[in-house]
Motif scaffolding. Structure first.
Motif, PDB file in Angstrom:
ATOM      1  N   GLY A  16      38.600  35.367  52.756  1.00 30.85           N
ATOM      2  CA  GLY A  16      39.898  35.119  52.147  1.00 30.85           C
ATOM      3  C   GLY A  16      39.917  35.408  50.664  1.00 30.85           C
ATOM      4  N   SER A  17      41.060  35.110  50.058  1.00 33.93           N
ATOM      5  CA  SER A  17      41.274  35.390  48.642  1.00 33.93           C
ATOM      6  C   SER A  17      41.817  34.155  47.926  1.00 33.93           C
ATOM      7  CB  SER A  17      42.279  36.533  48.470  1.00 33.93           C
ATOM      8  OG  SER A  17      41.800  37.730  49.039  1.00 33.93           O
ATOM      9  N   LEU A  18      41.503  34.092  46.646  1.00 30.70           N
ATOM     10  CA  LEU A  18      42.071  33.089  45.754  1.00 30.70           C
ATOM     11  C   LEU A  18      42.305  33.739  44.403  1.00 30.70           C
ATOM     12  CD1 LEU A  18      40.012  29.780  46.287  1.00 30.70           C
ATOM     13  CD2 LEU A  18      42.433  30.134  46.831  1.00 30.70           C
ATOM     14  N   ARG A  19      43.283  33.217  43.695  1.00 32.73           N
ATOM     15  CA  ARG A  19      43.554  33.673  42.333  1.00 32.73           C
ATOM     16  C   ARG A  19      43.484  32.470  41.409  1.00 32.73           C
ATOM     17  NH1 ARG A  19      45.923  38.081  39.790  1.00 32.73           N
ATOM     18  NH2 ARG A  19      47.182  37.661  37.927  1.00 32.73           N
ATOM     19  N   LEU A  20      42.522  32.499  40.503  1.00 36.68           N
ATOM     20  CA  LEU A  20      42.377  31.440  39.508  1.00 36.68           C
ATOM     21  C   LEU A  20      43.111  31.847  38.239  1.00 36.68           C
ATOM     22  CD1 LEU A  20      38.577  30.582  39.850  1.00 36.68           C
ATOM     23  CD2 LEU A  20      40.513  29.726  41.187  1.00 36.68           C
ATOM     24  N   SER A  21      43.709  30.863  37.605  1.00 40.79           N
ATOM     25  CA  SER A  21      44.376  31.098  36.335  1.00 40.79           C
ATOM     26  C   SER A  21      43.885  30.090  35.302  1.00 40.79           C
ATOM     27  CB  SER A  21      45.893  30.973  36.490  1.00 40.79           C
ATOM     28  OG  SER A  21      46.407  32.001  37.292  1.00 40.79           O
ATOM     29  N   CYS A  22      43.875  30.518  34.064  1.00 47.09           N
ATOM     30  CA  CYS A  22      43.492  29.644  32.952  1.00 47.09           C
ATOM     31  C   CYS A  22      44.539  29.807  31.866  1.00 47.09           C
ATOM     32  CB  CYS A  22      42.120  30.021  32.439  1.00 47.09           C
ATOM     33  SG  CYS A  22      41.621  29.161  30.927  1.00 47.09           S
ATOM     34  N   ALA A  23      45.169  28.711  31.519  1.00 47.23           N
ATOM     35  CA  ALA A  23      46.173  28.712  30.454  1.00 47.23           C
ATOM     36  C   ALA A  23      45.548  28.149  29.184  1.00 47.23           C
ATOM     37  CB  ALA A  23      47.379  27.877  30.865  1.00 47.23           C
ATOM     38  N   ALA A  24      45.637  28.911  28.119  1.00 46.58           N
ATOM     39  CA  ALA A  24      45.017  28.528  26.855  1.00 46.58           C
ATOM     40  C   ALA A  24      46.065  28.093  25.845  1.00 46.58           C
ATOM     41  CB  ALA A  24      44.212  29.696  26.282  1.00 46.58           C
ATOM     42  N   SER A  25      45.666  27.155  25.007  1.00 51.63           N
ATOM     43  CA  SER A  25      46.514  26.744  23.888  1.00 51.63           C
ATOM     44  C   SER A  25      45.621  26.313  22.743  1.00 51.63           C
ATOM     45  CB  SER A  25      47.462  25.611  24.294  1.00 51.63           C
ATOM     46  OG  SER A  25      46.734  24.481  24.722  1.00 51.63           O
ATOM     47  N   GLY A  26      46.144  26.418  21.537  1.00 49.80           N
ATOM     48  CA  GLY A  26      45.394  25.973  20.370  1.00 49.80           C
ATOM     49  C   GLY A  26      44.415  26.989  19.816  1.00 49.80           C
ATOM     50  N   LYS A  64      31.036  42.074  41.413  1.00 50.33           N
ATOM     51  CA  LYS A  64      31.486  43.466  41.347  1.00 50.33           C
ATOM     52  C   LYS A  64      32.082  43.921  42.675  1.00 50.33           C
ATOM     53  CE  LYS A  64      28.254  44.961  37.763  1.00 50.33           C
ATOM     54  NZ  LYS A  64      27.038  45.749  37.465  1.00 50.33           N
ATOM     55  N   GLY A  65      33.237  44.545  42.586  1.00 53.82           N
ATOM     56  CA  GLY A  65      33.888  45.068  43.776  1.00 53.82           C
ATOM     57  C   GLY A  65      34.726  44.060  44.532  1.00 53.82           C
ATOM     58  N   ARG A  66      34.586  42.793  44.199  1.00 51.25           N
ATOM     59  CA  ARG A  66      35.343  41.746  44.908  1.00 51.25           C
ATOM     60  C   ARG A  66      36.277  40.967  43.986  1.00 51.25           C
ATOM     61  NH1 ARG A  66      32.694  37.502  47.279  1.00 51.25           N
ATOM     62  NH2 ARG A  66      31.078  37.502  45.674  1.00 51.25           N
ATOM     63  N   PHE A  67      35.849  40.773  42.740  1.00 48.42           N
ATOM     64  CA  PHE A  67      36.620  39.967  41.792  1.00 48.42           C
ATOM     65  C   PHE A  67      37.187  40.868  40.696  1.00 48.42           C
ATOM     66  CE2 PHE A  67      33.851  35.872  42.384  1.00 48.42           C
ATOM     67  CZ  PHE A  67      34.130  35.895  43.743  1.00 48.42           C
ATOM     68  N   THR A  68      38.352  40.469  40.189  1.00 49.27           N
ATOM     69  CA  THR A  68      38.973  41.188  39.084  1.00 49.27           C
ATOM     70  C   THR A  68      39.462  40.189  38.049  1.00 49.27           C
ATOM     71  OG1 THR A  68      39.715  42.953  40.569  1.00 49.27           O
ATOM     72  CG2 THR A  68      40.750  42.824  38.403  1.00 49.27           C
ATOM     73  N   ILE A  69      39.007  40.371  36.817  1.00 49.71           N
ATOM     74  CA  ILE A  69      39.463  39.525  35.718  1.00 49.71           C
ATOM     75  C   ILE A  69      40.538  40.267  34.943  1.00 49.71           C
ATOM     76  CG2 ILE A  69      37.669  40.329  34.104  1.00 49.71           C
ATOM     77  CD1 ILE A  69      37.556  37.443  33.010  1.00 49.71           C
ATOM     78  N   SER A  70      41.539  39.524  34.499  1.00 50.56           N
ATOM     79  CA  SER A  70      42.615  40.123  33.715  1.00 50.56           C
ATOM     80  C   SER A  70      43.113  39.085  32.716  1.00 50.56           C
ATOM     81  CB  SER A  70      43.750  40.598  34.619  1.00 50.56           C
ATOM     82  OG  SER A  70      44.310  39.513  35.339  1.00 50.56           O
ATOM     83  N   ARG A  71      43.761  39.583  31.678  1.00 54.32           N
ATOM     84  CA  ARG A  71      44.289  38.669  30.672  1.00 54.32           C
ATOM     85  C   ARG A  71      45.706  39.065  30.297  1.00 54.32           C
ATOM     86  NH1 ARG A  71      40.418  38.609  25.813  1.00 54.32           N
ATOM     87  NH2 ARG A  71      42.071  37.376  24.819  1.00 54.32           N
ATOM     88  N   GLY A  72      46.479  38.062  29.970  1.00 55.79           N
ATOM     89  CA  GLY A  72      47.832  38.295  29.493  1.00 55.79           C
ATOM     90  C   GLY A  72      47.968  37.674  28.123  1.00 55.79           C
ATOM     91  N   ASN A  73      47.865  38.501  27.110  1.00 54.94           N
ATOM     92  CA  ASN A  73      47.865  37.965  25.747  1.00 54.94           C
ATOM     93  C   ASN A  73      49.210  37.344  25.378  1.00 54.94           C
ATOM     94  OD1 ASN A  73      45.196  38.646  25.345  1.00 54.94           O
ATOM     95  ND2 ASN A  73      45.657  40.554  24.260  1.00 54.94           N
ATOM     96  N   ALA A  74      50.266  37.846  25.970  1.00 53.23           N
ATOM     97  CA  ALA A  74      51.579  37.268  25.680  1.00 53.23           C
ATOM     98  C   ALA A  74      51.717  35.876  26.292  1.00 53.23           C
ATOM     99  CB  ALA A  74      52.676  38.187  26.192  1.00 53.23           C
ATOM    100  N   LYS A  75      51.133  35.703  27.466  1.00 60.68           N
ATOM    101  CA  LYS A  75      51.258  34.417  28.172  1.00 60.68           C
ATOM    102  C   LYS A  75      50.071  33.502  27.935  1.00 60.68           C
ATOM    103  CE  LYS A  75      54.239  36.098  31.890  1.00 60.68           C
ATOM    104  NZ  LYS A  75      54.414  36.209  33.366  1.00 60.68           N
ATOM    105  N   LEU A  76      49.089  33.999  27.177  1.00 59.18           N
ATOM    106  CA  LEU A  76      47.881  33.212  26.870  1.00 59.18           C
ATOM    107  C   LEU A  76      47.171  32.763  28.143  1.00 59.18           C
ATOM    108  CD1 LEU A  76      49.153  30.978  23.907  1.00 59.18           C
ATOM    109  CD2 LEU A  76      48.502  33.390  23.904  1.00 59.18           C
ATOM    110  N   THR A  77      47.023  33.693  29.059  1.00 58.54           N
ATOM    111  CA  THR A  77      46.365  33.366  30.320  1.00 58.54           C
ATOM    112  C   THR A  77      45.265  34.376  30.635  1.00 58.54           C
ATOM    113  OG1 THR A  77      47.994  34.654  31.565  1.00 58.54           O
ATOM    114  CG2 THR A  77      48.409  32.295  31.333  1.00 58.54           C
ATOM    115  N   VAL A  78      44.288  33.894  31.354  1.00 67.17           N
ATOM    116  CA  VAL A  78      43.265  34.769  31.916  1.00 67.17           C
ATOM    117  C   VAL A  78      43.157  34.422  33.390  1.00 67.17           C
ATOM    118  CG1 VAL A  78      41.384  33.218  31.231  1.00 67.17           C
ATOM    119  CG2 VAL A  78      40.904  35.619  31.744  1.00 67.17           C
TER     120      VAL A  78
END
Length: 115
Positions: A16-26, A64-78
């Motif tokens: 299966g799949s999951l999508r983790l998110s991290c919201a940053a502040s400060g 590698k090949g299974r996970f993908t990391i991405s960041r959204g600088n506008a939304k302060l998320t990874v």
């Protein structure tokens, strides 16, 4: 005050799949190297993936090949998109923000891969 808040963990079947998110502040988010680490019971915390301020990525061999990391600088998320999950991916996943001597961690989110 720096805060890193993870979400998206849970129980998923093998394959299966999951999508983790991290919201940053400060923090000045765009300046930081952002990463995901994990720690399984009885094991040391290990790198899963990191993404630089310019978008360059590094993955552990296991990711590698299974996970993908991405960041959204506008939304302060990874984010960490995890596909083809295996039981050995079971761990607490932590978000990390680092620049120079500054190193911050989230509280972690549990990922359990089991049938």
């Amino acid at each position: 005050q720096v805060q890193l808040v993870e979400s998206g963990g849970g129980l998923v079947q093998p394959g299966g799949s999951l999508r983790l998110s991290c919201a940053a502040s400060g923090i000045t988010f765009s300046s930081y190297v952002m990463g995901w680490y994990r720690q399984a019971p009885g094991k040391q915390r290990e790198l899963v993936a990191v993404i630089s301020s310019s978008g360059s990525t590094t993955y552990a061999d296991s990711a590698k090949g299974r996970f993908t990391i991405s960041r959204g600088n506008a939304k302060l998320t990874v984010n960490l998109q995890m596909n083809s999950l295996k039981p050995e991916d079971t761990a607490v996943y932590y978000c990390n923000a680092m620049v120079g001597s500054r190193d911050y961690w989230g509280q972690g989110t549990q990922v359990t891969v089991s049938s």
